[in-house]
Design a protein around this motif. Sequence first.
Motif, PDB file in Angstrom:
ATOM      1  N   TYR A  82       0.833  -1.201   0.000  1.00 41.12           N
ATOM      2  CA  TYR A  82       0.000   0.000   0.000  1.00 41.12           C
ATOM      3  C   TYR A  82       0.864   1.246   0.000  1.00 41.12           C
ATOM      4  N   LEU A  83       0.408   2.256  -0.722  1.00 40.47           N
ATOM      5  CA  LEU A  83       0.970   3.590  -0.626  1.00 40.47           C
ATOM      6  C   LEU A  83       0.028   4.393   0.260  1.00 40.47           C
ATOM      7  N   LEU A  84       0.481   4.728   1.474  1.00 41.75           N
ATOM      8  CA  LEU A  84      -0.350   5.473   2.409  1.00 41.75           C
ATOM      9  C   LEU A  84      -0.195   6.960   2.123  1.00 41.75           C
ATOM     10  N   ASN A  85      -1.288   7.600   1.689  1.00 39.69           N
ATOM     11  CA  ASN A  85      -1.201   9.010   1.324  1.00 39.69           C
ATOM     12  C   ASN A  85      -1.760   9.953   2.374  1.00 39.69           C
ATOM     13  N   SER A  86      -2.209   9.396   3.497  1.00 39.64           N
ATOM     14  CA  SER A  86      -2.659  10.217   4.622  1.00 39.64           C
ATOM     15  C   SER A  86      -2.789   9.310   5.835  1.00 39.64           C
ATOM     16  N   SER A  87      -3.191   9.894   6.947  1.00 41.81           N
ATOM     17  CA  SER A  87      -3.364   9.108   8.165  1.00 41.81           C
ATOM     18  C   SER A  87      -4.577   8.198   8.119  1.00 41.81           C
ATOM     19  N   GLU A  88      -5.411   8.341   7.070  1.00 41.38           N
ATOM     20  CA  GLU A  88      -6.631   7.545   6.969  1.00 41.38           C
ATOM     21  C   GLU A  88      -6.713   6.713   5.698  1.00 41.38           C
ATOM     22  N   LYS A  89      -5.987   7.114   4.658  1.00 41.05           N
ATOM     23  CA  LYS A  89      -6.200   6.496   3.355  1.00 41.05           C
ATOM     24  C   LYS A  89      -4.925   5.843   2.835  1.00 41.05           C
ATOM     25  N   GLY A  90      -5.133   4.884   1.932  1.00 42.02           N
ATOM     26  CA  GLY A  90      -4.022   4.221   1.289  1.00 42.02           C
ATOM     27  C   GLY A  90      -4.464   3.575  -0.004  1.00 42.02           C
ATOM     28  N   ILE A  91      -3.543   3.485  -0.946  1.00 41.02           N
ATOM     29  CA  ILE A  91      -3.834   2.902  -2.256  1.00 41.02           C
ATOM     30  C   ILE A  91      -3.074   1.585  -2.375  1.00 41.02           C
ATOM     31  N   LYS A  92      -3.788   0.515  -2.702  1.00 38.67           N
ATOM     32  CA  LYS A  92      -3.128  -0.763  -2.929  1.00 38.67           C
ATOM     33  C   LYS A  92      -2.501  -0.755  -4.312  1.00 38.67           C
ATOM     34  N   LEU A  93      -1.196  -1.034  -4.373  1.00 41.02           N
ATOM     35  CA  LEU A  93      -0.490  -1.005  -5.640  1.00 41.02           C
ATOM     36  C   LEU A  93      -0.657  -2.326  -6.371  1.00 41.02           C
ATOM     37  N   PRO A  94      -0.946  -2.275  -7.684  1.00 45.87           N
ATOM     38  CA  PRO A  94      -1.022  -3.523  -8.461  1.00 45.87           C
ATOM     39  C   PRO A  94       0.372  -4.136  -8.599  1.00 45.87           C
ATOM     40  N   GLY A  95       0.417  -5.428  -8.845  1.00 46.79           N
ATOM     41  CA  GLY A  95       1.680  -6.145  -8.885  1.00 46.79           C
ATOM     42  C   GLY A  95       2.678  -5.578  -9.874  1.00 46.79           C
ATOM     43  N   PHE A  96       2.193  -5.116 -11.049  1.00 45.69           N
ATOM     44  CA  PHE A  96       3.119  -4.620 -12.069  1.00 45.69           C
ATOM     45  C   PHE A  96       3.795  -3.321 -11.642  1.00 45.69           C
ATOM     46  N   ALA A  97       3.206  -2.615 -10.647  1.00 47.62           N
ATOM     47  CA  ALA A  97       3.757  -1.342 -10.196  1.00 47.62           C
ATOM     48  C   ALA A  97       4.726  -1.498  -9.028  1.00 47.62           C
ATOM     49  N   VAL A  98       5.031  -2.741  -8.692  1.00 48.23           N
ATOM     50  CA  VAL A  98       5.910  -3.039  -7.555  1.00 48.23           C
ATOM     51  C   VAL A  98       7.154  -3.757  -8.069  1.00 48.23           C
ATOM     52  N   PRO A  99       8.351  -3.358  -7.618  1.00 51.08           N
ATOM     53  CA  PRO A  99       9.550  -4.108  -8.024  1.00 51.08           C
ATOM     54  C   PRO A  99       9.382  -5.583  -7.703  1.00 51.08           C
ATOM     55  N   LYS A 100       9.715  -6.443  -8.669  1.00 53.54           N
ATOM     56  CA  LYS A 100       9.493  -7.875  -8.468  1.00 53.54           C
ATOM     57  C   LYS A 100      10.329  -8.425  -7.316  1.00 53.54           C
ATOM     58  N   THR A 101      11.374  -7.694  -6.933  1.00 58.21           N
ATOM     59  CA  THR A 101      12.180  -8.130  -5.795  1.00 58.21           C
ATOM     60  C   THR A 101      11.366  -8.154  -4.507  1.00 58.21           C
ATOM     61  N   MET A 102      10.258  -7.410  -4.477  1.00 59.11           N
ATOM     62  CA  MET A 102       9.455  -7.330  -3.256  1.00 59.11           C
ATOM     63  C   MET A 102       8.324  -8.348  -3.224  1.00 59.11           C
ATOM     64  N   HIS A 103       8.209  -9.166  -4.269  1.00 60.01           N
ATOM     65  CA  HIS A 103       7.202 -10.224  -4.268  1.00 60.01           C
ATOM     66  C   HIS A 103       7.701 -11.396  -3.416  1.00 60.01           C
ATOM     67  N   ASN A 104       6.790 -12.081  -2.750  1.00 61.34           N
ATOM     68  CA  ASN A 104       7.187 -13.064  -1.739  1.00 61.34           C
ATOM     69  C   ASN A 104       6.691 -14.475  -1.994  1.00 61.34           C
ATOM     70  N   ASP A 105       6.427 -14.804  -3.247  1.00 64.90           N
ATOM     71  CA  ASP A 105       6.016 -16.177  -3.566  1.00 64.90           C
ATOM     72  C   ASP A 105       7.102 -17.158  -3.134  1.00 64.90           C
ATOM     73  N   GLY A 106       6.707 -18.200  -2.427  1.00 63.34           N
ATOM     74  CA  GLY A 106       7.652 -19.229  -2.004  1.00 63.34           C
ATOM     75  C   GLY A 106       8.414 -18.919  -0.732  1.00 63.34           C
ATOM     76  N   ASN A 107       8.135 -17.765  -0.121  1.00 64.61           N
ATOM     77  CA  ASN A 107       8.831 -17.383   1.114  1.00 64.61           C
ATOM     78  C   ASN A 107       8.004 -17.749   2.348  1.00 64.61           C
TER      79      ASN A 107
END
Length: 544
Positions: A82-107
């Motif tokens: 999530y990208l938290l843009n305030s103390s109340e709100k946050g946007i869930k990032l789609p997989g393609f917008a996240v560096p693949k190094t941060m994916h945790n399949d198999g961990n």
Amino acid sequence: MEFDVVIVGAGPSGLSTACKLMQMAQEKDQELMVCVVEKGSEVGAHILSGAVLEPRSMNELFPDWKERGAPLNTPVNGDDIYLLNSSEKGIKLPGFAVPKTMHNDGNYIVSMGNVCRWLAEQAEGMGVEIFPGFPAQDVIYEDGKVAGIITGDMGLDAEGNQKDSYMPGMELRAKYTVFAEGCRGHLGKELISKFNLDADKQPQHYGIGFKEIWDIDPELHQEGLVVHTAGWPLEGDTTGGGYLYHAENNQVFVGLIIDLNYSNPHLSPFDEFQKLKHHPKFSQYLKGGKRVSYGARAIAKGGFNSLPKMTMPGAVLVGCDAGTINFAKIKGNHTAMKSGMLAGETIFNAIAGGDEGGNDLTAYTDNFKASWLYDELYNTRNFGAVMHKLGTFLGGAYNTLDQNFFGGKLPFNFSDNSYDHESLKLASECAVINYAKPDGVLSFDKLSSVFLSNTNHEEEQPCHLKLADMNIPISVNLAKFAEPAQRYCPAGVYEIEEDEAGEKKFVINSQNCIHCKTCDIKDPSQNITWVTPEGTGGPNYPNM
């Protein structure tokens, strides 16, 4: 006492070194004397990590780890960022917008304290001697070579005089000594300086990582879910991110990592973490729960460009003592283990070939360069520098492009040649940050938190937080930076007291120290040096 190999630190890198050494000795039917010294009261007492473990090194070291009962019990089955843009709100990032190094399949979501206890059992089963409660205090140098270590004296009073319980430290001599102290190890720091191991390298960079364990409502628990956040509450040039891992037994691991290159001396990393837990993405799980453990630890995050030369005559640096963490993955345990395994393999081959010790094992560098560990760190070499230079959003976009589409092979090298302690601005130039009073439900104060870390130091022992100049905290740090040690320390160790005459005094409550090493890193005058206290001192983490 004399050994073939002495290993300083019973963390993942040190224990993996020991296990690999003994595995090879058994395969070749060769007798080997290996010793591990650990400053904590037991193996795992000082281990603090998120942690999501990539099992690659474990698979190599013990292919049958499942049959052996390794505590990797919670596979990751959900991975939200999530990208938290305030103390109340946050946007869930789609997989393609996240560096693949941060994916945790198999961990796996694990307690690294418990993983290290298990590794220690494997090592002892193969004949390794492990001595908890014995901190390595000094290095033995002979003829310009490392010849072993000296453990700390016990039973000294605050002035350094011998008490009735006095026991002198022991010399532990070895053909080769492996330093696996973890981030900002005080002997590793000394060795890097003495042998000029960081020549032509970028400065090491650090973060401070917080972690709490909570028992939560079983109906809210989603075992295997991993949540990472960026953005709020960190603002401006302060970077880092939060995490919440749903472990086994209806527990969650919650924390925040803050890069220690922040500029506002009024910032309190501890209080930023307390704020984070009030965000709905965290509070939805924590409300009604119970906090059962707390800790904090510095993290070496400079990556490939900050790696020192890891060998010197008679010794090798491994794991976070060298800085092998892959911060692009927010993971350093599998890399620490691999660096230890490479050290074990290199040292065994040298000794088995008749090496009497004391040499600079350049074969370790060759083995490192030929390993997947080198490739992994090299391909993420720009990750931290880009975040520091471009910020969370632009830096994140560049890293996503670099990792997801070019595999870390974009032909650019970013440098970050400033030291974290140099980044503080004058207090007069920065906005004062007023933190809300903790509510005792989601947020807490430092002292009650330290209590949960089970921290204890023998009373009346020499202070292990050494000041080069007693006057600097007041004359320089307070005058220029509002003495930031009061805020960057996560355990309330440092205070400014004022007497009736208005005279200010710098107070060190060393008994509160949880061994995070932040003061050694962030002090703007580099006036504080952390050294090992008397054996068994510090936190006693049950399963961090």
